[in-house]
Design a protein around this motif. Structure first.
Motif, short mmCIF file in Angstrom:
data_model
loop_
_atom_site.label_atom_id
_atom_site.label_comp_id
_atom_site.label_asym_id
_atom_site.label_seq_id
_atom_site.Cartn_x
_atom_site.Cartn_y
_atom_site.Cartn_z
N MET A 1 6.80 2.97 -3.07
CA MET A 1 6.48 4.33 -2.61
C MET A 1 5.74 5.10 -3.69
O MET A 1 6.04 4.97 -4.88
CB MET A 1 7.76 5.08 -2.23
N LYS A 2 4.77 5.91 -3.25
CA LYS A 2 4.07 6.83 -4.14
C LYS A 2 4.61 8.24 -3.91
O LYS A 2 4.92 8.62 -2.77
CB LYS A 2 2.57 6.85 -3.83
N ALA B 1 -3.92 4.09 2.48
CA ALA B 1 -4.36 2.79 1.98
C ALA B 1 -3.23 1.76 2.03
O ALA B 1 -3.10 0.90 1.14
CB ALA B 1 -4.89 2.93 0.55
N GLY B 2 -2.40 1.84 3.07
CA GLY B 2 -1.32 0.89 3.24
C GLY B 2 -0.09 1.18 2.41
O GLY B 2 0.89 0.41 2.45
N HIS B 3 -0.09 2.28 1.66
CA HIS B 3 1.05 2.65 0.82
C HIS B 3 1.80 3.83 1.44
O HIS B 3 1.17 4.79 1.89
CB HIS B 3 0.60 3.04 -0.59
N LYS B 4 3.13 3.76 1.44
CA LYS B 4 3.91 4.91 1.88
C LYS B 4 3.84 5.98 0.80
O LYS B 4 4.05 5.70 -0.39
CB LYS B 4 5.37 4.53 2.14
N VAL B 5 3.51 7.19 1.20
CA VAL B 5 3.35 8.30 0.25
C VAL B 5 4.23 9.46 0.67
O VAL B 5 4.19 9.88 1.84
CB VAL B 5 1.87 8.75 0.18
N LEU B 6 5.00 9.96 -0.27
CA LEU B 6 5.82 11.15 -0.06
C LEU B 6 5.16 12.32 -0.77
O LEU B 6 4.81 12.22 -1.95
CB LEU B 6 7.23 10.93 -0.63
N VAL C 1 -6.80 8.47 -0.47
CA VAL C 1 -6.55 7.05 -0.19
C VAL C 1 -6.79 6.19 -1.43
O VAL C 1 -6.07 5.21 -1.68
CB VAL C 1 -7.43 6.55 0.99
N HIS C 2 -7.80 6.54 -2.22
CA HIS C 2 -8.09 5.79 -3.45
C HIS C 2 -7.03 6.05 -4.52
O HIS C 2 -6.66 5.14 -5.27
CB HIS C 2 -9.47 6.17 -3.97
N LEU C 3 -6.55 7.28 -4.57
CA LEU C 3 -5.50 7.61 -5.54
C LEU C 3 -4.23 6.82 -5.21
O LEU C 3 -3.58 6.28 -6.11
CB LEU C 3 -5.22 9.11 -5.51
#
Length: 228
Positions: free
Chosen positions: A1-2, A52-57, A169-171
């Motif tokens: 997770m990000k 970008a396929g990453h779960k972000v909170l 998305v890139h970050l």
């Protein structure tokens, strides 16, 4: 997770302050990328989505700026987020308005929100430093950051927020260079390679010489004509 954290102060009174540009950045990302509705947790407002396929909170602490670390610390510990997966969006006096720098680790440079996060988590998280300019004297800083953005700031602010959203998305993917480029495309778009002809470059049209007709006959020619 990000974990993306935006720094600011809660409430309508502070919503458009320069100090709240971190909140503004997260609001724009959440809206553009269809994140879940905001909800209360970790002494803040949170929402989540996928980039970008990453779960972000996304987290906006509602503890007021000076106590931001309490909220961020709770979220990090609950979700067991590594500090290199945490990125904090915050206002930066030492950058010109609309400029941006990406940084991993380092000092807090006197920023009260970062100072609080340092106290709770240490210094090894990432930062997106969002330039708001400097009032010119340190005694004017508090009043400057707690005032709304001026009308003259609206164009660069809108471009910056669009760039941050486009680059999110890139970050999330860990590509800082592409993130910075996405922001730059909005805040400093490349100039067109097409050139337009100036008046000096246009071909000069010269006026045609007036038609003066055949030359008038001489007196001798007129005399000879009489004897034809």
């Amino acid at each position: 997770m990000k974990l993306f954290v935006g720094l600011g102060n809660p409430g309508a009174k502070y919503a458009h302050n320069r100090h709240n540009i971190g909140f503004m950045a997260l609001d724009r990302i959440a809206e553009d990328h269809q994140f879940t509705p905001w909800r209360s947790k970790f002494q803040g407002q949170i929402c989540d989505g996928t980039l970008a396929g990453h779960k972000v909170l996304l987290l906006k602490p509602t503890t007021f700026m000076n106590l931001s670390g309490q909220s961020v610390g709770e979220a990090v510990r609950f979700h067991k987020v590594a500090l290199d997966q945490v990125t904090v969006f915050h206002d930066e006096l030492d950058l010109a308005p609309g400029k941006l720098r990406l940084k991993q680790g380092g000092g807090h440079a006197g920023h009260n929100g970062l100072r609080s996060i340092h106290a709770h988590l240490g210094a090894d998280y990432g930062r997106v430093r969002l330039g708001i300019g400097h009032p010119g004297h340190k005694d004017a800083v508090a009043g400057f950051v707690l005032r709304d953005f001026a009308k003259a700031d609206q164009n660069w602010l809108a471009a910056l927020l669009t760039g941050l959203s486009n680059g999110a998305v890139h970050l999330a993917a860990g590509d800082g260079a592409k993130f910075m480029n996405a922001v730059a495309l909005q805040t400093a778009p490349p100039r067109s390679s097409k050139t337009t002809k100036t008046a000096a470059q246009k071909p000069v049209q010269t006026a045609a010489a007036p038609d003066k007709g055949a030359p008038a006959p001489s007196p001798l020619q007129r005399l000879l004509e009489k004897f034809k």
